[in-house]
Scaffold this motif. Structure first.
Motif, PDB file in Angstrom:
ATOM      1  N   GLY A  54     -42.552  11.752  40.679  1.00  0.00           N
ATOM      2  CA  GLY A  54     -43.201  12.810  40.398  1.00  0.00           C
ATOM      3  C   GLY A  54     -42.638  14.006  41.141  1.00  0.00           C
ATOM      4  O   GLY A  54     -42.138  14.096  41.878  1.00  0.00           O
ATOM      5  N   PHE A  55     -42.832  15.273  40.333  1.00  0.00           N
ATOM      6  CA  PHE A  55     -42.548  16.507  40.650  1.00  0.00           C
ATOM      7  C   PHE A  55     -43.739  17.565  40.503  1.00  0.00           C
ATOM      8  O   PHE A  55     -44.737  17.121  39.983  1.00  0.00           O
ATOM      9  CB  PHE A  55     -41.101  16.922  39.639  1.00  0.00           C
ATOM     10  N   LYS A  56     -43.207  18.737  40.647  1.00  0.00           N
ATOM     11  CA  LYS A  56     -44.469  19.763  40.664  1.00  0.00           C
ATOM     12  C   LYS A  56     -45.119  19.851  39.193  1.00  0.00           C
ATOM     13  O   LYS A  56     -46.308  19.995  38.994  1.00  0.00           O
ATOM     14  CB  LYS A  56     -43.864  21.184  41.061  1.00  0.00           C
ATOM     15  N   ASP A  57     -44.234  20.099  38.100  1.00  0.00           N
ATOM     16  CA  ASP A  57     -44.926  20.025  36.811  1.00  0.00           C
ATOM     17  C   ASP A  57     -45.223  18.721  36.033  1.00  0.00           C
ATOM     18  O   ASP A  57     -45.521  18.762  34.922  1.00  0.00           O
ATOM     19  CB  ASP A  57     -44.061  21.101  35.807  1.00  0.00           C
ATOM     20  N   TYR A  58     -44.374  17.496  36.430  1.00  0.00           N
ATOM     21  CA  TYR A  58     -44.592  16.311  35.669  1.00  0.00           C
ATOM     22  C   TYR A  58     -44.350  15.347  36.672  1.00  0.00           C
ATOM     23  O   TYR A  58     -43.767  15.518  37.627  1.00  0.00           O
ATOM     24  CB  TYR A  58     -43.521  16.462  34.442  1.00  0.00           C
ATOM     25  N   CYS A  59     -44.681  14.073  36.104  1.00  0.00           N
ATOM     26  CA  CYS A  59     -44.582  12.913  36.756  1.00  0.00           C
ATOM     27  C   CYS A  59     -43.336  12.083  35.622  1.00  0.00           C
ATOM     28  O   CYS A  59     -43.403  12.542  34.389  1.00  0.00           O
ATOM     29  CB  CYS A  59     -45.796  11.994  37.131  1.00  0.00           C
ATOM     30  N   ALA A  60     -42.680  11.011  36.063  1.00  0.00           N
ATOM     31  CA  ALA A  60     -41.727  10.468  35.225  1.00  0.00           C
ATOM     32  C   ALA A  60     -41.656   9.039  35.477  1.00  0.00           C
ATOM     33  O   ALA A  60     -41.615   8.629  36.549  1.00  0.00           O
ATOM     34  CB  ALA A  60     -40.477  11.280  35.084  1.00  0.00           C
ATOM     35  N   LEU A  61     -40.972   8.499  34.330  1.00  0.00           N
ATOM     36  CA  LEU A  61     -40.445   7.081  34.633  1.00  0.00           C
ATOM     37  C   LEU A  61     -38.867   7.366  34.386  1.00  0.00           C
ATOM     38  O   LEU A  61     -38.451   8.415  33.531  1.00  0.00           O
ATOM     39  CB  LEU A  61     -40.589   6.303  33.409  1.00  0.00           C
ATOM     40  N   GLN A  73     -35.851   9.150  19.157  1.00  0.00           N
ATOM     41  CA  GLN A  73     -36.759  10.372  19.060  1.00  0.00           C
ATOM     42  C   GLN A  73     -36.164  11.394  20.031  1.00  0.00           C
ATOM     43  O   GLN A  73     -36.943  12.293  19.984  1.00  0.00           O
ATOM     44  CB  GLN A  73     -38.199   9.834  19.354  1.00  0.00           C
ATOM     45  N   GLY A  74     -35.412  11.091  20.730  1.00  0.00           N
ATOM     46  CA  GLY A  74     -34.790  11.926  21.767  1.00  0.00           C
ATOM     47  C   GLY A  74     -35.713  12.274  22.972  1.00  0.00           C
ATOM     48  O   GLY A  74     -35.815  13.497  23.522  1.00  0.00           O
ATOM     49  N   LEU A  75     -36.541  11.261  23.457  1.00  0.00           N
ATOM     50  CA  LEU A  75     -37.593  11.406  24.372  1.00  0.00           C
ATOM     51  C   LEU A  75     -36.861  11.635  25.738  1.00  0.00           C
ATOM     52  O   LEU A  75     -37.640  12.003  26.833  1.00  0.00           O
ATOM     53  CB  LEU A  75     -38.670  10.431  24.253  1.00  0.00           C
ATOM     54  N   LEU A  76     -35.927  10.793  25.980  1.00  0.00           N
ATOM     55  CA  LEU A  76     -35.296  10.382  27.519  1.00  0.00           C
ATOM     56  C   LEU A  76     -34.466  11.745  27.738  1.00  0.00           C
ATOM     57  O   LEU A  76     -33.665  12.558  27.003  1.00  0.00           O
ATOM     58  CB  LEU A  76     -34.345   9.478  27.496  1.00  0.00           C
ATOM     59  N   ARG A  87     -32.033   8.436  32.958  1.00  0.00           N
ATOM     60  CA  ARG A  87     -32.542   9.313  32.334  1.00  0.00           C
ATOM     61  C   ARG A  87     -34.317   9.394  32.405  1.00  0.00           C
ATOM     62  O   ARG A  87     -34.688   8.201  32.590  1.00  0.00           O
ATOM     63  CB  ARG A  87     -32.572   8.858  30.596  1.00  0.00           C
ATOM     64  N   GLN A  88     -34.895  10.460  32.238  1.00  0.00           N
ATOM     65  CA  GLN A  88     -36.329  10.469  32.451  1.00  0.00           C
ATOM     66  C   GLN A  88     -37.301  10.427  31.296  1.00  0.00           C
ATOM     67  O   GLN A  88     -36.580  10.985  30.456  1.00  0.00           O
ATOM     68  CB  GLN A  88     -36.801  11.689  33.291  1.00  0.00           C
ATOM     69  N   LEU A  89     -38.448   9.747  31.583  1.00  0.00           N
ATOM     70  CA  LEU A  89     -39.329   9.819  30.270  1.00  0.00           C
ATOM     71  C   LEU A  89     -40.546  10.532  31.006  1.00  0.00           C
ATOM     72  O   LEU A  89     -41.378  10.132  31.921  1.00  0.00           O
ATOM     73  CB  LEU A  89     -39.716   8.567  29.892  1.00  0.00           C
ATOM     74  N   ARG A  90     -40.824  11.907  30.612  1.00  0.00           N
ATOM     75  CA  ARG A  90     -41.917  12.757  31.363  1.00  0.00           C
ATOM     76  C   ARG A  90     -43.119  12.767  30.954  1.00  0.00           C
ATOM     77  O   ARG A  90     -43.186  12.815  29.759  1.00  0.00           O
ATOM     78  CB  ARG A  90     -41.050  14.120  31.445  1.00  0.00           C
ATOM     79  N   PHE A  91     -44.011  12.929  31.911  1.00  0.00           N
ATOM     80  CA  PHE A  91     -45.420  12.996  31.526  1.00  0.00           C
ATOM     81  C   PHE A  91     -46.466  14.210  32.216  1.00  0.00           C
ATOM     82  O   PHE A  91     -46.049  14.347  33.219  1.00  0.00           O
ATOM     83  CB  PHE A  91     -46.379  11.633  31.642  1.00  0.00           C
ATOM     84  N   LYS A  92     -47.312  14.632  31.684  1.00  0.00           N
ATOM     85  CA  LYS A  92     -47.986  15.854  32.260  1.00  0.00           C
ATOM     86  C   LYS A  92     -49.664  15.296  32.564  1.00  0.00           C
ATOM     87  O   LYS A  92     -50.472  16.164  33.295  1.00  0.00           O
ATOM     88  CB  LYS A  92     -47.905  17.019  31.387  1.00  0.00           C
ATOM     89  N   ASN A  93     -49.746  14.196  31.808  1.00  0.00           N
ATOM     90  CA  ASN A  93     -51.131  13.617  32.130  1.00  0.00           C
ATOM     91  C   ASN A  93     -51.428  12.173  31.765  1.00  0.00           C
ATOM     92  O   ASN A  93     -50.564  11.997  30.940  1.00  0.00           O
ATOM     93  CB  ASN A  93     -52.431  14.492  31.499  1.00  0.00           C
ATOM     94  N   ASN A 106     -41.350  -0.271  25.125  1.00  0.00           N
ATOM     95  CA  ASN A 106     -40.149  -0.525  24.293  1.00  0.00           C
ATOM     96  C   ASN A 106     -38.844  -0.311  24.959  1.00  0.00           C
ATOM     97  O   ASN A 106     -37.832  -0.750  25.080  1.00  0.00           O
ATOM     98  CB  ASN A 106     -40.159   0.165  22.843  1.00  0.00           C
ATOM     99  N   PHE A 107     -39.175   0.865  25.862  1.00  0.00           N
ATOM    100  CA  PHE A 107     -38.099   1.538  26.740  1.00  0.00           C
ATOM    101  C   PHE A 107     -37.637   0.428  27.615  1.00  0.00           C
ATOM    102  O   PHE A 107     -36.589   0.153  28.071  1.00  0.00           O
ATOM    103  CB  PHE A 107     -38.305   2.779  27.376  1.00  0.00           C
ATOM    104  N   ILE A 108     -38.693  -0.130  28.230  1.00  0.00           N
ATOM    105  CA  ILE A 108     -38.682  -1.136  29.532  1.00  0.00           C
ATOM    106  C   ILE A 108     -37.884  -2.387  28.762  1.00  0.00           C
ATOM    107  O   ILE A 108     -37.019  -3.117  29.375  1.00  0.00           O
ATOM    108  CB  ILE A 108     -40.072  -1.474  29.733  1.00  0.00           C
ATOM    109  N   LYS A 109     -38.292  -2.716  27.808  1.00  0.00           N
ATOM    110  CA  LYS A 109     -37.810  -4.072  27.150  1.00  0.00           C
ATOM    111  C   LYS A 109     -36.251  -3.779  26.873  1.00  0.00           C
ATOM    112  O   LYS A 109     -35.393  -4.817  26.974  1.00  0.00           O
ATOM    113  CB  LYS A 109     -38.621  -4.438  25.682  1.00  0.00           C
TER     114      LYS A 109
END
Length: 192
Positions: A54-61, A73-76, A87-93, A106-109
């Motif tokens: 995690g970072f200040k504005d987001y957490c991530a995988l 979808q260009g999410l990474l 590559r990160q997959l970011r989340f705010k909540n 699906n990314f994990i698989k």
């Protein structure tokens, strides 16, 4: 594992998000939970697959070989221009995590399949990195420094080139070179 439990129990900023990500990851029984780089890391047969951070504005995988994953979808996200593989997959909540649960799975698989196939990321060779002018001058003038630097592993060489090159001013680059001179001579990387 005490370190992993401590991470999840003592996190304050992203505690609920971290725990939600952990639950989703651990649904995949092929992964083993570990603790690396001060974060929960999930491995397949000892190979790093995904890390929670995690970072200040987001957490991530952080998917270690994310550049090889199917991402229509260009999410990474490439964290910085110098990151070649991960590559990160970011989340705010938490709601955002839950809404992307299937995408995460699906990314994990896909990441596990990349490991099963033995796919490798073609990393840019050290020769393609810019050598800051001040460091090139030091290498040209000091044979011991030049020999020591070129005897370092490619990863250690890249670390120094990136660190020296990040400084905007010549004076700062010179100071960094002087500061790490002894480490280079001793065959150590910037973080050793």
């Amino acid at each position: 594992m005490i370190q992993v439990e401590s991470f999840f129990n003592t996190s304050s900023r992203w505690k609920e998000e971290y725990n939600t990500l952990r639950e989703i990851i651990l649904e995949n029984k092929q992964l083993k939970e570990d603790f690396k780089w001060m974060h929960p890391c999930y491995t397949y047969l000892g190979n790093n697959i995904v890390l929670i951070h995690g970072f200040k504005d987001y957490c991530a995988l952080l998917f270690h070989k994310g550049v090889l994953l199917k991402d229509q979808q260009g999410l990474l996200i490439q964290q910085t221009k110098n990151v070649q593989s991960a590559r990160q997959l970011r989340f705010k909540n938490v709601d955002e995590i839950i809404s992307k649960k299937i995408i995460i799975e699906n990314f994990i698989k896909d990441a596990i399949e990349v490991e099963k196939r033995g796919d490798k990321v073609e990393l840019k060779p050290v020769s393609e990195y810019t050598v800051p002018e001040e460091f090139q001058k030091a290498l040209n003038e000091d044979k011991n420094l030049s020999n020591a630097f070129y005897n370092l592993t490619p990863g250690r060489q890249k670390g120094y080139l990136l660190y020296f090159g990040q400084a905007k001013q010549s004076k700062t680059r010179q100071e960094r070179i002087a500061k790490f001179y002894d480490k280079i001579i001793l065959g150590k990387g910037i973080d050793d």
